[in-house]
Design an enzyme around this catalytic site. Sequence first.
Site, mmCIF file in Angstrom:
data_model
loop_
_atom_site.group_PDB
_atom_site.id
_atom_site.type_symbol
_atom_site.label_atom_id
_atom_site.label_comp_id
_atom_site.label_asym_id
_atom_site.label_seq_id
_atom_site.Cartn_x
_atom_site.Cartn_y
_atom_site.Cartn_z
ATOM 1 N N THR A 1 -55.461 41.164 12.248
ATOM 2 C CA THR A 1 -54.893 39.814 12.329
ATOM 3 C C THR A 1 -54.408 39.413 13.722
ATOM 4 O OG1 THR A 1 -52.744 40.730 11.683
ATOM 5 C CG2 THR A 1 -54.157 39.880 9.916
ATOM 6 N N GLU A 2 -54.693 40.218 14.727
ATOM 7 C CA GLU A 2 -54.121 39.958 16.050
ATOM 8 C C GLU A 2 -54.452 38.570 16.588
ATOM 9 O OE1 GLU A 2 -53.566 44.351 15.782
ATOM 10 O OE2 GLU A 2 -54.863 42.813 14.938
ATOM 11 N N VAL A 3 -55.633 38.021 16.264
ATOM 12 C CA VAL A 3 -55.968 36.680 16.777
ATOM 13 C C VAL A 3 -55.036 35.614 16.203
ATOM 14 C CG1 VAL A 3 -58.390 37.240 17.198
ATOM 15 C CG2 VAL A 3 -57.718 36.275 14.978
ATOM 16 N N ARG B 1 -52.148 38.313 19.887
ATOM 17 C CA ARG B 1 -52.179 39.677 20.412
ATOM 18 C C ARG B 1 -53.635 40.136 20.518
ATOM 19 N NH1 ARG B 1 -47.343 40.718 22.553
ATOM 20 N NH2 ARG B 1 -47.611 42.964 22.253
#
Length: 255
Positions: free
Chosen positions: A130-132, A136
């Site tokens: 889920t970083e997008v 991150r």
Amino acid sequence: MTDAVLFDARADGIAVLTINRPDQRNCLSRDVREGLRAAWDRFETDPALRVAILTGSGDKAFCAGGDLKEMVETGMTVPPRAMFPLPYDTIELSKPTIAAVNGVAFAGGWMIAQACDLCVASSTARFAITEVKVGRSSPWASPLIHMIPQRIMMEIILTGKPITAQRAYEIGLVNRLAEPEALLDAAIALAAEILDGAPLSVKAGHDTVMLATEMGRSAALQAARAASEYTYQSEDAQEGPRAFAEKRPPRWQGR
């Protein structure tokens, strides 16, 4: 050891590590990171323990990822490489590990599940990088290319959308699925299958897979042959064929 990570050293040689912060969705807060580091060290240094299972408390989250509140409070930019205790990366391990994913495995949760050798997932589990969604990045995901096809990896990372446990199984991220109430039993059953093998053969096999992901074909073959010599010369290498010929279970000595 702290209560952030529970450690169960079973008599059968299986260690069960449980992230115990269900009220925080088992996120990778400082106390969890410290607890995992201590737990992995205890597992590696105990000769009676041969396989580890990593899971989370509760039925909602295996691990929801890094502690975003901590990142805000500290103004964290690039996480230090040693910040997260990852098997075979920032933590040196020589024994097999299994992730038993009991709920969401998002971002850092996917990271620690991916770092384990094998994965058993609850049918209700979900996985996501889920970083997008939070600005991150996920450099830790690069070894994923050895596990799933490139276009699927690209979609998962670029969209940040969760996938189901069934989809994770279909693409090869998950080895086995289980109903939620049977998850730990399924992981223990898989660990028991590993324990049935000769200890030195299991180690040589584990080393072979690791070498194959790090090297080209010729170099991996050469390194794997060298890693297997001790196994071939062991007492167990004679005991295995002898037990087969005598139609009895082998009595492994690990030497």
